[in-house]
Structure formats: C-alpha cells, structure tokens
Design an enzyme around this catalytic site. Sequence first.
Site, PDB file in Angstrom:
ATOM      1  CG  ASN A   1      43.662  32.490  38.056  1.00 46.21           C
ATOM      2  OD1 ASN A   1      42.854  32.600  37.185  1.00 46.21           O
ATOM      3  ND2 ASN A   1      44.234  31.161  38.288  1.00 46.21           N
TER       4      ASN A   1
ATOM      5  CG  ASP B   1      39.947  31.576  39.546  1.00 41.61           C
ATOM      6  OD1 ASP B   1      40.577  31.792  38.673  1.00 41.61           O
ATOM      7  OD2 ASP B   1      38.679  31.034  39.468  1.00 41.61           O
TER       8      ASP B   1
ATOM      9  CD1 TRP C   1      32.498  35.955  32.068  1.00 38.40           C
ATOM     10  CD2 TRP C   1      32.116  37.131  30.349  1.00 38.40           C
ATOM     11  NE1 TRP C   1      31.374  35.289  31.818  1.00 38.40           N
ATOM     12  CE2 TRP C   1      31.065  35.924  30.793  1.00 38.40           C
ATOM     13  CE3 TRP C   1      31.867  37.793  29.245  1.00 38.40           C
ATOM     14  CZ2 TRP C   1      30.080  35.863  29.931  1.00 38.40           C
ATOM     15  CZ3 TRP C   1      30.714  37.663  28.462  1.00 38.40           C
ATOM     16  CH2 TRP C   1      29.722  36.763  28.770  1.00 38.40           C
TER      17      TRP C   1
END
Length: 516
Positions: free
Chosen positions: A245, A288, A375
């Site tokens: 971001n 984000d 992730w």
Amino acid sequence: MLVIIAISLPGLLVGQGLDPKGIAKPLASSWPTYNGDYSGRRFSKLSQINGVNVKNLTLAWSYDSRSTPIKATPLMVGGVVYFSGLDHAWAIDARTGRMLWQWQTKTRGGTHIGNRGMAMYGKWLFLVTPDDYLISLDATSGEERWRVEIADLKLDYFSTVAPIVIGNHILVSPSIESTDNRGYLEAYDPDTGKLQWRWYSTPDAGKPGSETWPNKEAREHGGGAIWIPGTYDPELNLYYFGTANPQPVMAGQGREGENLWTNSIIALNPDTGKMAWFYQTTPHDVHDWDSAETPVLFDLEINGQARKLVVQANRNGYIFVLDRSNGEHILTAPFAPNNWANGLDARGRPIPDRNKDPKPAGALVIPSEAGATNWFPPSLNPDTGYLYVRVTRSAAVFYLTDSSAKPEAWGGIDKAVWNGPSSIEAIECKTGKIAWDYPTGVGGVSGLLGTSGGLVFGGDGAGNALALDSTSGRALWHVSLNETMYNGPITYELESRQYLLVAAGAKLFAFTLPEQ
C-alpha cells in the site's frame, strides 16, 4: 555476534549444494526455494501420499526450535532441511530431525514480526534479519560468510522477506509498516554481497507514473513495500512480485492520484532491474490492501490460443488473471465478500467507492484492513486448474484520524466489527468461479500445498494440520498439533519415501507413511 552449534552425523551428505537452474524444474523430490520452484504454485509432483492412504500418515520426527513461531518456509536440499527464524537459522537432518547446526546473531533492533525463510545458491544460504542485514551462511557448517546492510534501520526499515535466487542475483527487499518511506527491490552478488541494482516502487521525477502523485514529497515517501518473494519465468526472463500500500496508509488526501506503483503486480528483468510492465489492483488504496500475495504462473488455452498467465488472489477480495508476457488483463472476479467497489473499469480494476474511504465519523468496509487474504501462500494445481487460497472474512469501521493536508504514518484506524470464519477455497482459474470452500474456523491462516496425490494440505484455526481432496474439498485427514500454522507445508522425498513437513508454533513436524 555469532553462535555455531555443530553436530556430526556419520554418512550424511550435508550441504550438497544447489544449481539455481534446478529451481526452474517442476517441483519433485526437493524443496529448493521459498515456493518450491519458480512458478509459485507450491505444487509437488510427488504422489506416494494420496487420497487413499493419507489417513495412515504417522509422525516420523519433530524438532522444537525453542524460538518464536516459525513463519518461514523450510528448504530441503540434499537430505537437509534448512529453516530460519528471527535472528536464527538451523540445519536439520531431513530423515531424523536431528540438528546439524544452528546460527544466531545479536540484533541491533528492528521490528521482529517474523522471518519468511532462506534462499540457496550452490553451498551458500541467504537470509535477512529484522535489523536490515542480508546474511550469507555456509550451508555445510552454518558459518557466516558475509553480511551487507540493505536498509537504514534509523529510518525504521526492517526486513522479513525470504531472498530469491535467479541466476547470479540474490533478490531481496526491506519492509515498511507505519513510516512514510519508499519501498524498493535490490539484487546482490551471491559471492561478494555487492549491490547490483535497485528498483524503487514509486517512480523518479519525470518518469512514467510520477504523474500519479501530487508532488515530489508524496512520491518519495510513498510506501510500496515488497513483503513476499516473487515468481520467475525463465523463458521470458521476467520476475513477478507484488507491491504494498501507499503511505500514509489510511489518509489519502495528501497523495491524490492512483499512486503508482503501489498495490501493483510488477514484471521486472532480474538482470537489469528494469520494469517490463505493471498492473495496479487497487488504485489509490486507503485500506492497507497490499498486493503482497504470490503472483502464481500457469499456462492455459483461451479462445483456442495458448497463453502464459499469472494469477493473484488479492487482499482486496478479487482475483486477477493477466497475460504474464505483457500484463494484458484477462479476468477479474471476486472470491470473498466485499462492499468497497462500484464495478470494474476498462482495465479490469475495481472502481473504488469513495464513500468507503476512512472518515472522521467512520465508514463500514468489507473486508477489514486484514483483507480477504494476506501473505499466506496459495497453491495451484495444473491438473484441476484450481487456485487454492486461504480466505478470511471480516468487516471494520475505518476512521480518518489525521485530516490535515499533509498526514503522516497511518493517518487513520480501523475497528473490527466482524471477524468471520476463514476457509480454504478452490477457484477455477479460467472463470474465477468458486469450485469449493472448506471452512477452517476463525483464525486459520496457514499457507497451502498441493500434490499430484490429489491433495491440498494446510491448517485450520484450531491447531490442526489438514489434507483435503483437491477436486471436491472433502477432508481426508487431520492431526492436532496444538500450535498455529503460519506458512505453508512442504513435501519432499528421501530414499523412496515421501515426507510432509509442517511448521507449527516453534516446531517442525515431519509425517510419512508407515514402512511396508
């Protein structure tokens, strides 16, 4: 600064070495890099463990690192498992779980949130430390060869990423959390540690993309960290990775524009550090939603034409399929609940609903800052054509806390109002349709592994390791580890026996089938 503990094991070939060209081969008996091979599929050709016999898996060995939770993907090369933690690294006998050596360093500081793993080149290992060193170790002894500083700790950079080896390049990047710095990717010489090139994730003045920032100050403090190792196509000689971001995170009024190349999938030449193409997944992000998830490579026939493709399940709740030779958009489809977009633009990008931007009075947004995935490594099975993704469901109220013309750091906050169940989801790459969805309870965050045995391995929110049928999603096996799984499992073969290796908490667990 350095502690080495070595144990000699007769008959064990320690540190046989790794030719980087071997990483380009389809994944089979070893696990030589973060995703197993360059494709990012985390799909192994091994099939000894299959849907019929997976219920018979038994524990072969376990190893307690007595450290922080293992968020790294272990490597397995030449009968040795190599894995890393915060300021630590280990070599373990892949047959028995006995420790061969341990490396440890004293830290200068830095944010200690996790280490994703190591890379290997020949008989050398590479890892980063939270205080921004790239370290090279001798794989045979664990002795430190060299260290170089890859970022300025005083500027609040820290490092978590697993390095990647491509040719004679070690690719690595520092991280940014709440400081208004500039993300970048670097290449180092594996022999000497000399810097070869650096690529910034926000453009220089006068370069294409600079027009998407209002001024120099915003652009040079614009974020775009690179959190996760990428993937590589040797034929095209392109490296694919995602950027995070822009900064400030939730206060976008000081950085009007699309803010390239944040929240993007990037294709870059690893020999020169020159960008070939980009595709932005969330223009002007204020929630984000990093594009940190692995860009996975696969090939597919579309309208009678063979295409080289890349797919990413994005934190914003959409999957994106692109032509990996040129970045041409092929498909965008939602894979999780979201309420922040008003359709897609001509390039297949979600059109942000600016009513969902953070506000002083709050804005209810789905998903929360945690995203629809994160992730956690996905897996792609070329036999089923499914991308397997860890999905999280959430909602939050986003508040703007810094309404000044030049906000800093986060500039806002999100307050979760719903944390729903996570799941393992199978998405048809060709259509974006959800083939099946297996619930794993609140808190399931592990990465995934697929095999030619028709299986998908992962974990749930209750400390269990799981095996699912790759076609139907039916649960075939589970075992309680009483620890949270973070990164994905790996599999390897030694002496004609297939092993499943799972990291949970601070421990490694190796499973195999009983000997006949």
